[in-house]
Design a protein around this motif. Sequence first.
Motif: not given
Lengths: 113, 120
Positions: B4, B24, B27, B29, B34, B36, B52, B54, B101
């Motif tokens: 990151l 990122i 991986d 987003v 996961a 974030w 966050r 996701y 993450r």
Amino acid sequence: QTVVTQEPSFSVSPGGTVTLTCGLRSGAVSTGYYPSWFQQTPGQAPRTLIYNTSIRPSGVPDRFSGTLLGNKAALIITGAQADDESVYYCLLYMDNMGSDTWVFGGGTKLTVL
Amino acid sequence: QVQLQQSGPGLVKPSQTLSLTCAISGDSVSTNSASWNWIRLSPSRGLEWLGRTYYKSKWYYGYAPSVKSRIIIKPDTSKNQFSLELSSVTPEDAALYYCAREVNGGNLLWGQGTPVTVSS
């Protein structure tokens, strides 16, 4: 008002064992809170030591372990070393009526002397 | 290997909006495994989780009650990054800001951190 409680400070002798705890102002910590533990050293990004109660990421020494003790989550450090002197934070997952958040505890300053 | 990389101004004027970005690599987003996150560290408050986003068939967002009225976290799938906007900042918002993450129940991978000062 701190929802997640930690001891403000703790001291341990080199080579000794220390247990830091993470509790709730109301209720018991369970695996459903996914307790995690982080080490914060000045000038560095936090380091993940334990997640999901007791899992150690690769690279974390096995002298760091996590468990549930009574109604709290616990981080146990065995064979304490000088460079373990840091602030340790726990993190809990809170699912409140579909609004999910994470909440850190206030941190425990660990002194090794 | 997931990494990151944070970017954004380190100085914000009071009452203005703090904007940071987290790029990122390794991986996506849009992964459904996961979340974030944005987190800050200050001497007075310690570590504070801010919010966050996701993706699980649609985008979800969660924010800390302490900043809920002032915060927006946005994913950017075209650039594979996510951002933080915190409006109406005051000196109390001065801190070291981290993106992270999260996977598998609290396993956080941290960005390098961005120190933010609030001053005119």
